[in-house]
Write a protein that holds these residues in place. Structure first.
Motif, PDB file in Angstrom:
ATOM      1  N   ALA A 277       0.654  -1.442  -0.130  1.00  0.00           N
ATOM      2  CA  ALA A 277       0.141   0.417  -0.172  1.00  0.00           C
ATOM      3  C   ALA A 277       1.031   1.167  -0.084  1.00  0.00           C
ATOM      4  O   ALA A 277       1.918   0.887   0.338  1.00  0.00           O
ATOM      5  CB  ALA A 277      -0.840   0.127   1.517  1.00  0.00           C
ATOM      6  N   ARG A 278       0.165   2.400  -0.214  1.00  0.00           N
ATOM      7  CA  ARG A 278       1.404   3.463  -0.604  1.00  0.00           C
ATOM      8  C   ARG A 278       1.539   3.981   0.529  1.00  0.00           C
ATOM      9  O   ARG A 278       0.506   3.847   1.745  1.00  0.00           O
ATOM     10  CB  ARG A 278       0.761   4.839  -1.476  1.00  0.00           C
ATOM     11  CG  ARG A 278       0.253   4.360  -2.996  1.00  0.00           C
ATOM     12  CD  ARG A 278      -0.528   5.585  -3.359  1.00  0.00           C
ATOM     13  NE  ARG A 278      -1.773   5.832  -2.846  1.00  0.00           N
ATOM     14  CZ  ARG A 278      -2.231   7.510  -3.385  1.00  0.00           C
ATOM     15  NH1 ARG A 278      -1.864   7.926  -4.473  1.00  0.00           N
ATOM     16  NH2 ARG A 278      -3.356   7.153  -2.791  1.00  0.00           N
ATOM     17  N   ALA A 279       2.570   4.557   1.000  1.00  0.00           N
ATOM     18  CA  ALA A 279       2.990   5.089   2.218  1.00  0.00           C
ATOM     19  C   ALA A 279       2.700   5.967   2.997  1.00  0.00           C
ATOM     20  O   ALA A 279       2.030   6.082   4.009  1.00  0.00           O
ATOM     21  CB  ALA A 279       4.485   5.378   2.071  1.00  0.00           C
ATOM     22  N   GLU A 280       1.854   6.941   1.878  1.00  0.00           N
ATOM     23  CA  GLU A 280       0.578   8.230   2.574  1.00  0.00           C
ATOM     24  C   GLU A 280      -0.792   7.838   2.508  1.00  0.00           C
ATOM     25  O   GLU A 280      -1.406   8.358   3.126  1.00  0.00           O
ATOM     26  CB  GLU A 280       0.878   8.977   1.852  1.00  0.00           C
ATOM     27  CG  GLU A 280       0.273   9.400   0.197  1.00  0.00           C
ATOM     28  CD  GLU A 280       1.704   8.572  -0.795  1.00  0.00           C
ATOM     29  OE1 GLU A 280       1.103   8.348  -1.621  1.00  0.00           O
ATOM     30  OE2 GLU A 280       2.386   7.912  -0.212  1.00  0.00           O
ATOM     31  N   ASP A 281      -1.439   6.275   1.888  1.00  0.00           N
ATOM     32  CA  ASP A 281      -2.576   5.912   2.527  1.00  0.00           C
ATOM     33  C   ASP A 281      -2.682   5.785   4.194  1.00  0.00           C
ATOM     34  O   ASP A 281      -1.914   5.810   4.710  1.00  0.00           O
ATOM     35  CB  ASP A 281      -2.105   4.320   1.926  1.00  0.00           C
ATOM     36  CG  ASP A 281      -2.537   4.552   0.240  1.00  0.00           C
ATOM     37  OD1 ASP A 281      -2.614   6.057   0.106  1.00  0.00           O
ATOM     38  OD2 ASP A 281      -2.600   3.900  -0.509  1.00  0.00           O
ATOM     39  N   PHE A 282      -4.043   6.234   4.163  1.00  0.00           N
ATOM     40  CA  PHE A 282      -4.557   6.014   5.569  1.00  0.00           C
ATOM     41  C   PHE A 282      -4.570   4.459   5.886  1.00  0.00           C
ATOM     42  O   PHE A 282      -5.248   3.857   5.900  1.00  0.00           O
ATOM     43  CB  PHE A 282      -6.273   6.842   6.098  1.00  0.00           C
ATOM     44  CG  PHE A 282      -6.220   7.096   7.742  1.00  0.00           C
ATOM     45  CD1 PHE A 282      -5.934   7.538   8.157  1.00  0.00           C
ATOM     46  CD2 PHE A 282      -7.167   5.740   7.343  1.00  0.00           C
ATOM     47  CE1 PHE A 282      -6.083   8.132   9.481  1.00  0.00           C
ATOM     48  CE2 PHE A 282      -7.194   6.121   9.579  1.00  0.00           C
ATOM     49  CZ  PHE A 282      -6.653   7.446   9.633  1.00  0.00           C
ATOM     50  N   PRO A 283      -4.491   4.224   6.877  1.00  0.00           N
ATOM     51  CA  PRO A 283      -4.489   2.423   7.019  1.00  0.00           C
ATOM     52  C   PRO A 283      -5.794   2.170   8.224  1.00  0.00           C
ATOM     53  O   PRO A 283      -6.448   2.206   9.186  1.00  0.00           O
ATOM     54  CB  PRO A 283      -3.166   2.247   8.715  1.00  0.00           C
ATOM     55  CG  PRO A 283      -2.731   3.117   9.270  1.00  0.00           C
ATOM     56  CD  PRO A 283      -3.365   4.642   8.105  1.00  0.00           C
ATOM     57  N   ARG A 284      -6.336   1.213   7.654  1.00  0.00           N
ATOM     58  CA  ARG A 284      -8.005   0.840   7.959  1.00  0.00           C
ATOM     59  C   ARG A 284      -7.635  -0.549   8.092  1.00  0.00           C
ATOM     60  O   ARG A 284      -6.825  -1.434   8.636  1.00  0.00           O
ATOM     61  CB  ARG A 284      -8.277   0.396   6.433  1.00  0.00           C
ATOM     62  CG  ARG A 284      -8.700   1.413   5.848  1.00  0.00           C
ATOM     63  CD  ARG A 284      -9.061   2.863   5.731  1.00  0.00           C
ATOM     64  NE  ARG A 284      -9.777   4.134   4.526  1.00  0.00           N
ATOM     65  CZ  ARG A 284      -9.586   5.010   5.284  1.00  0.00           C
ATOM     66  NH1 ARG A 284     -10.035   5.742   6.592  1.00  0.00           N
ATOM     67  NH2 ARG A 284     -10.081   6.143   4.681  1.00  0.00           N
ATOM     68  N   ASP A 285      -8.747  -0.255   9.205  1.00  0.00           N
ATOM     69  CA  ASP A 285      -8.473  -1.601  10.360  1.00  0.00           C
ATOM     70  C   ASP A 285      -9.086  -3.041   9.544  1.00  0.00           C
ATOM     71  O   ASP A 285      -9.350  -3.079   8.320  1.00  0.00           O
ATOM     72  CB  ASP A 285     -10.417  -1.401  10.773  1.00  0.00           C
ATOM     73  CG  ASP A 285     -10.049  -2.532  13.003  1.00  0.00           C
ATOM     74  OD1 ASP A 285      -9.227  -2.749  12.801  1.00  0.00           O
ATOM     75  OD2 ASP A 285     -11.148  -3.013  13.005  1.00  0.00           O
ATOM     76  N   GLY A 286      -7.508  -4.204   9.895  1.00  0.00           N
ATOM     77  CA  GLY A 286      -8.022  -5.327   9.543  1.00  0.00           C
ATOM     78  C   GLY A 286      -6.980  -5.142   8.175  1.00  0.00           C
ATOM     79  O   GLY A 286      -6.799  -6.359   7.668  1.00  0.00           O
ATOM     80  N   GLN A 287      -7.095  -4.294   8.098  1.00  0.00           N
ATOM     81  CA  GLN A 287      -5.318  -4.063   6.483  1.00  0.00           C
ATOM     82  C   GLN A 287      -4.575  -5.154   6.831  1.00  0.00           C
ATOM     83  O   GLN A 287      -4.344  -5.094   8.126  1.00  0.00           O
ATOM     84  CB  GLN A 287      -5.621  -2.923   6.643  1.00  0.00           C
ATOM     85  CG  GLN A 287      -5.030  -2.177   4.683  1.00  0.00           C
ATOM     86  CD  GLN A 287      -5.073  -1.070   4.393  1.00  0.00           C
ATOM     87  OE1 GLN A 287      -5.278  -0.443   5.800  1.00  0.00           O
ATOM     88  NE2 GLN A 287      -3.914  -0.697   3.483  1.00  0.00           N
ATOM     89  N   ALA A 288      -4.284  -5.407   5.630  1.00  0.00           N
ATOM     90  CA  ALA A 288      -2.936  -6.508   5.874  1.00  0.00           C
ATOM     91  C   ALA A 288      -1.826  -5.823   4.648  1.00  0.00           C
ATOM     92  O   ALA A 288      -2.178  -5.529   3.883  1.00  0.00           O
ATOM     93  CB  ALA A 288      -2.742  -7.642   4.926  1.00  0.00           C
ATOM     94  N   VAL A 289      -0.684  -5.456   5.381  1.00  0.00           N
ATOM     95  CA  VAL A 289       0.445  -4.719   4.280  1.00  0.00           C
ATOM     96  C   VAL A 289       2.047  -5.764   4.240  1.00  0.00           C
ATOM     97  O   VAL A 289       1.701  -5.446   5.341  1.00  0.00           O
ATOM     98  CB  VAL A 289       0.434  -2.956   4.998  1.00  0.00           C
ATOM     99  CG1 VAL A 289       1.515  -2.094   4.228  1.00  0.00           C
ATOM    100  CG2 VAL A 289      -0.570  -2.373   5.301  1.00  0.00           C
ATOM    101  N   THR A 290       2.087  -5.426   3.108  1.00  0.00           N
ATOM    102  CA  THR A 290       3.151  -6.406   2.497  1.00  0.00           C
ATOM    103  C   THR A 290       4.795  -5.802   2.644  1.00  0.00           C
ATOM    104  O   THR A 290       4.027  -4.376   1.576  1.00  0.00           O
ATOM    105  CB  THR A 290       2.786  -7.135   1.788  1.00  0.00           C
ATOM    106  OG1 THR A 290       2.238  -8.223   2.070  1.00  0.00           O
ATOM    107  CG2 THR A 290       4.480  -8.096   1.661  1.00  0.00           C
ATOM    108  N   VAL A 291       5.661  -5.679   3.232  1.00  0.00           N
ATOM    109  CA  VAL A 291       6.655  -5.050   3.135  1.00  0.00           C
ATOM    110  C   VAL A 291       7.559  -5.636   1.623  1.00  0.00           C
ATOM    111  O   VAL A 291       7.608  -7.094   1.978  1.00  0.00           O
ATOM    112  CB  VAL A 291       7.997  -4.941   3.910  1.00  0.00           C
ATOM    113  CG1 VAL A 291       8.662  -4.500   3.646  1.00  0.00           C
ATOM    114  CG2 VAL A 291       7.058  -4.642   5.508  1.00  0.00           C
TER     115      VAL A 291
END
Length: 458
Positions: A277-291
């Motif tokens: 996900a874009r670094a400036e995006d707002f993180p949502r509840d339950g979201q998974a972010v992959t590095v």
């Protein structure tokens, strides 16, 4: 008119003669705010025609009457004198003077007594609370709306009045007014404007149903909200999972961006590393972010550019014969590619630059248009030795590496036999090979020898 006029403190000297049997207002007993006790008997005697002496002249004069000899605008002063004479000639009217003073006084007292009762009945004691500030007041308003208007309390579309403005008002009622306040709220990255009657930030969020436990609030929660409103940023606590280096980390956060979440998870991005996900995006509840661990490089490749072939008709060359007048030359260009590997998987290279090293040169070919000879006799002037030297090195028994072609002119067996030959071409005498090569030339020109055929004309 003072009440003292109806109170008697002691006997007063009477202007009436001794032995006067009528009503004496100066000696008769009186009751406060009432009528002299002897008034009724006096009235009966007065109405029966009793007339007193001239000394009992009427000293009461209503304000609307014009005094004798006075001038009234718009009236004849002589008429006034005649009216005065008539009044002096009527003894009954002069005797009524004291009574005419007492009757209006009694009426005024009765009016005041009734008005005071109505005044007391309409007065209401109510409590008015505006934005939490209470005060007790007295009012004659019939309903809540009139009360607010009398008190100068303006009510708008976002304000709350309890009870409603049209409700009847009774003594002892409590009226509560809560003014609406605009709240410019950004909740979890989504801006909106809402109205609230709460006085503090915490109370407003509670009314709006915002979960504040673990949340970020841009101002103190105890801050009061004025009538002008407030700008507020709230980020609730959310659960976000970060996948990096083969591990999954789930954290609870009120971060504003994905980059903050990755940092709070204890993960460091290096070089070209990025996230799903874009670094400036707002993180949502339950979201998974992959590095995404990225390693990159650069590759340079040389690419051959094929040359073009231009054919030019030549009437000096037999039909079916093509002669290369100028050989073509391929070009060369250098291409730069960027390569990268994401989490150990090589991605398709991406071309990032092109450089021309050498431009291609066009090949020019002469195409014969001259009619072919009708017999092999006309082919004797051609350079058959040159063709044989090019095809087989001048060896009659030469065979190519595949074993398909043989002889001076590298016939294949099928073509050799179609021209009337027997066995294999490399086994025939050189003269026969040359004779059958001439027959083939008469039929097809130099096309059977695409590379060496031009030697015939060289």
């Amino acid at each position: 008119m003072s009440n003292a006029q109806f109170e008697t403190y002691g006997p007063s000297p009477s202007p009436y003669p001794p032995g006067y049997g009528g009503f004496d207002p100066y000696t008769a007993p009186t009751v406060a705010y009432g009528t002299p006790a002897a008034f009724e008997s006096y009235t009966e005697r007065h109405e029966s025609g009793y007339g007193g002496p001239e000394a009992y002249a009427d000293t009461y004069r209503p304000a609307y009457e014009v005094a004798e000899g006075a001038y009234a605008p718009g009236a004849d002063h002589r008429t006034g004198r005649r009216a005065a004479h008539r009044r002096r000639g009527r003894t009954v009217e002069r005797v009524e003077g004291p009574m005419r003073r007492l009757v209006p006084q009694a009426l005024v007292v009765a009016f005041l007594a009734g008005g005071t009762s109505a005044f007391v009945a309409n007065d209401k004691a109510v409590e008015l609370t505006v934005d939490g500030a209470p005060r007790t007041l007295h009012t004659f308003a019939d309903d809540v709306g009139d009360l607010l208007a009398d008190q100068g309390v303006e009510v708008g579309a976002h304000d709350v009045v309890d009870p409603p403005a049209g409700s009847a008002l009774e003594s002892g009622d409590e009226v509560v007014v809560r003014h609406g306040r605009p709240l410019r709220l950004t909740l979890d990255g989504r801006p909106r404007e809402v109205w609230t009657t709460a006085h503090t930030v915490e109370a407003a969020l509670r009314k709006l149903g915002v979960r504040t436990e673990g949340a970020y609030v841009s101002v103190p929660r105890s801050k009061r909200i004025g009538r002008e409103g407030l700008t507020l940023d709230v980020r609730t606590e959310r659960a976000v999972t970060v996948l990096a280096d083969g591990r999954a980390r789930t954290i609870r956060t009120n971060a504003a961006t994905v980059a903050e979440v990755v940092e709070q998870a204890g993960i460091t991005l290096r070089g070209d590393d990025t996230t799903s996900a874009r670094a400036e995006d707002f993180p949502r509840d339950g979201q998974a972010v992959t590095v995404l661990r990225i390693t990159g490089g650069r590759e340079i490749r040389d690419e051959v550019i094929p040359f073009d072939v231009r054919r030019v008709e030549d009437p000096t060359v037999f039909r079916g014969t093509e002669v290369v007048e100028r050989p073509g030359r391929p070009g060369l260009r250098r291409i730069t590619y960027t390569t990268r590997t994401v989490n150990g998987v090589r991605q398709k290279p991406r071309r990032t630059g092109t450089e021309m090293i050498r431009r291609p040169e066009t090949q020019i070919v002469k195409v014969g248009t001259k009619p072919l000879p009708v017999s092999t006799d006309s082919t004797g002037r051609l350079n058959w030795e040159g063709l044989a030297a090019c095809e087989s090195g001048g060896r009659p028994d030469a065979v190519d590496s595949s074993g398909t072609y043989g002889g001076l002119y590298q016939f294949d067996t099928e073509t050799w036999q179609r021209l009337g030959g027997r066995g294999r071409p490399q086994d025939a005498p050189p003269a026969e090979q040359t004779m059958r090569a001439k027959k083939l030339y008469v039929r097809q020109g130099t096309s059977p020898w695409p590379h060496c055929g031009q030697r015939l004309h060289g």
